[in-house]
Design a protein around this motif. Structure first.
Motif, PDB file in Angstrom:
ATOM      1  N   PRO A  21       0.824  -1.204   0.000  1.00 59.79           N
ATOM      2  CA  PRO A  21       0.000   0.000   0.000  1.00 59.79           C
ATOM      3  C   PRO A  21       0.862   1.260   0.000  1.00 59.79           C
ATOM      4  CG  PRO A  21      -0.855  -1.594   1.574  1.00 59.79           C
ATOM      5  CD  PRO A  21       0.477  -2.106   1.116  1.00 59.79           C
ATOM      6  N   VAL A  23       1.301   5.293   1.005  1.00 54.15           N
ATOM      7  CA  VAL A  23       0.863   6.394   1.846  1.00 54.15           C
ATOM      8  C   VAL A  23       1.473   7.669   1.271  1.00 54.15           C
ATOM      9  CG1 VAL A  23       0.813   7.400   4.149  1.00 54.15           C
ATOM     10  CG2 VAL A  23       0.737   4.909   3.878  1.00 54.15           C
ATOM     11  N   TRP A  45       4.762   0.193   4.530  1.00 55.07           N
ATOM     12  CA  TRP A  45       4.061   0.803   3.405  1.00 55.07           C
ATOM     13  C   TRP A  45       5.042   1.552   2.505  1.00 55.07           C
ATOM     14  CZ3 TRP A  45       1.418   2.683   8.222  1.00 55.07           C
ATOM     15  CH2 TRP A  45       0.415   1.790   8.640  1.00 55.07           C
ATOM     16  N   PRO A  65      -3.947   0.054  -3.050  1.00 54.39           N
ATOM     17  CA  PRO A  65      -4.515   0.633  -1.829  1.00 54.39           C
ATOM     18  C   PRO A  65      -3.639   1.776  -1.323  1.00 54.39           C
ATOM     19  CG  PRO A  65      -4.656  -1.746  -1.738  1.00 54.39           C
ATOM     20  CD  PRO A  65      -3.844  -1.416  -2.959  1.00 54.39           C
ATOM     21  N   SER A  66      -4.268   2.883  -0.977  1.00 54.49           N
ATOM     22  CA  SER A  66      -3.490   4.062  -0.606  1.00 54.49           C
ATOM     23  C   SER A  66      -4.298   4.986   0.287  1.00 54.49           C
ATOM     24  CB  SER A  66      -3.060   4.832  -1.855  1.00 54.49           C
ATOM     25  OG  SER A  66      -4.205   5.326  -2.547  1.00 54.49           O
ATOM     26  N   CYS A  67      -3.597   5.956   0.875  1.00 53.14           N
ATOM     27  CA  CYS A  67      -4.252   7.027   1.597  1.00 53.14           C
ATOM     28  C   CYS A  67      -3.381   8.269   1.480  1.00 53.14           C
ATOM     29  CB  CYS A  67      -4.517   6.665   3.061  1.00 53.14           C
ATOM     30  SG  CYS A  67      -3.030   6.522   4.086  1.00 53.14           S
ATOM     31  N   ARG A 133      -3.756   2.666   9.062  1.00 53.01           N
ATOM     32  CA  ARG A 133      -4.207   1.268   8.899  1.00 53.01           C
ATOM     33  C   ARG A 133      -5.688   1.230   8.515  1.00 53.01           C
ATOM     34  NH1 ARG A 133      -1.255   0.793  13.879  1.00 53.01           N
ATOM     35  NH2 ARG A 133       0.839  -0.045  13.477  1.00 53.01           N
ATOM     36  N   ILE A 136      -6.058   2.486   4.880  1.00 52.95           N
ATOM     37  CA  ILE A 136      -5.619   1.496   3.890  1.00 52.95           C
ATOM     38  C   ILE A 136      -6.674   0.404   3.731  1.00 52.95           C
ATOM     39  CG2 ILE A 136      -3.927  -0.322   3.429  1.00 52.95           C
ATOM     40  CD1 ILE A 136      -2.889   2.479   2.841  1.00 52.95           C
ATOM     41  N   SER A 139      -9.430   1.811   1.666  1.00 50.40           N
ATOM     42  CA  SER A 139      -9.005   1.904   0.279  1.00 50.40           C
ATOM     43  C   SER A 139      -9.032   0.540  -0.402  1.00 50.40           C
ATOM     44  CB  SER A 139      -7.589   2.491   0.204  1.00 50.40           C
ATOM     45  OG  SER A 139      -7.136   2.567  -1.124  1.00 50.40           O
ATOM     46  N   THR A 140      -8.574  -0.490   0.309  1.00 52.25           N
ATOM     47  CA  THR A 140      -8.587  -1.850  -0.229  1.00 52.25           C
ATOM     48  C   THR A 140     -10.009  -2.279  -0.567  1.00 52.25           C
ATOM     49  OG1 THR A 140      -6.625  -2.439   1.068  1.00 52.25           O
ATOM     50  CG2 THR A 140      -7.981  -4.255   0.244  1.00 52.25           C
TER      51      THR A 140
END
Length: 222
Positions: A21, A23, A45, A65-67, A133, A136, A139-140
């Motif tokens: 993932p 960030v 990450w 997956p990201s933030c 967490r 993520i 996002s997933t």
């Protein structure tokens, strides 16, 4: 944050595997970027750090997956305006705001626009990591739902016009005979079309087909 780091803080660094993932961090304070870059990397990450909103916007998007850890005060486009700009294109990337100062109206605006947290500096590392967490995971889930919808849309596009008409009526609960009456075709023909719809859409039951139609929303029946 209670961190020190010797990392460079350059945008686009990728010490982790491509599948990890991501960030994103947008903050104009290089010491904050370096500290967060180290913390993010140590947590497993991929860090992507930027000094401005424009640098971030020029970075290509990946389906990972990201933030976004986003400072409110930035030199060009501020964090709240960037959030607004991303609202229609990056709903799979939750936003975590960080700021050296904050007030209630600012916090309310950010949260109403979909931010999952608003942290005021200095904040504890664990508070940020817990929020990342959660982001993520969200996002997933969002990416999974997006991929599923794209697959269903592709399957729906493979239906003939008549098959779409049959599907639209079948999912309302009508029997084959009733569907045939509305479309002016025989019950046997409806049954054949219905079978094709089930096969093409990957549905194993009527309930499954109804669920698929609900996910497709307004595209079903057009």
């Amino acid at each position: 944050m209670q961190l020190s780091s010797t990392t460079s803080g350059k945008a686009g660094s990728n010490p982790m595997g491509e599948g990890a993932p991501i960030v994103y961090v947008v903050d104009d304070d290089i010491s904050v970027r370096e500290a967060l870059e180290a913390l993010i990397r140590e947590s497993g990450w991929q860090p992507r750090v930027f000094g401005s909103a424009q640098e971030f916007l020029s970075h290509s998007r990946t389906a990972t997956p990201s933030c976004l850890v986003l400072d409110v005060s930035l030199p060009d486009l501020n964090g709240l305006d960037l959030q607004q700009q991303l609202a229609s294109t990056r709903n799979d990337m939750p936003i975590i705001f960080i700021t050296g100062y904050g007030d209630v109206p600012m916090t309310v605006r950010a949260m109403k626009a979909g931010a999952i947290e608003f942290l005021t500096k200095p904040f504890g590392d664990e508070a940020l990591l817990d929020t990342i967490r959660d982001a993520i995971q969200r996002s997933t889930t969002a990416l999974g739902q997006e991929a599923e919808l794209q697959l269903l849309q592709k399957r729906y596009a493979s239906l003939s016009t008549r098959e779409r008409e049959v599907m639209a009526l079948v999912v309302t609960g009508l029997m084959n005979k009733q569907v045939g009456g509305k479309l002016g075709i025989s019950e046997i023909t409806v049954k054949a079309h219905r079978g094709q719809v089930m096969r093409k859409m990957g549905a194993t039951s009527l309930a499954d087909l109804v669920n698929i139609a609900a996910k497709l929303g307004s595209s079903c029946g057009n």
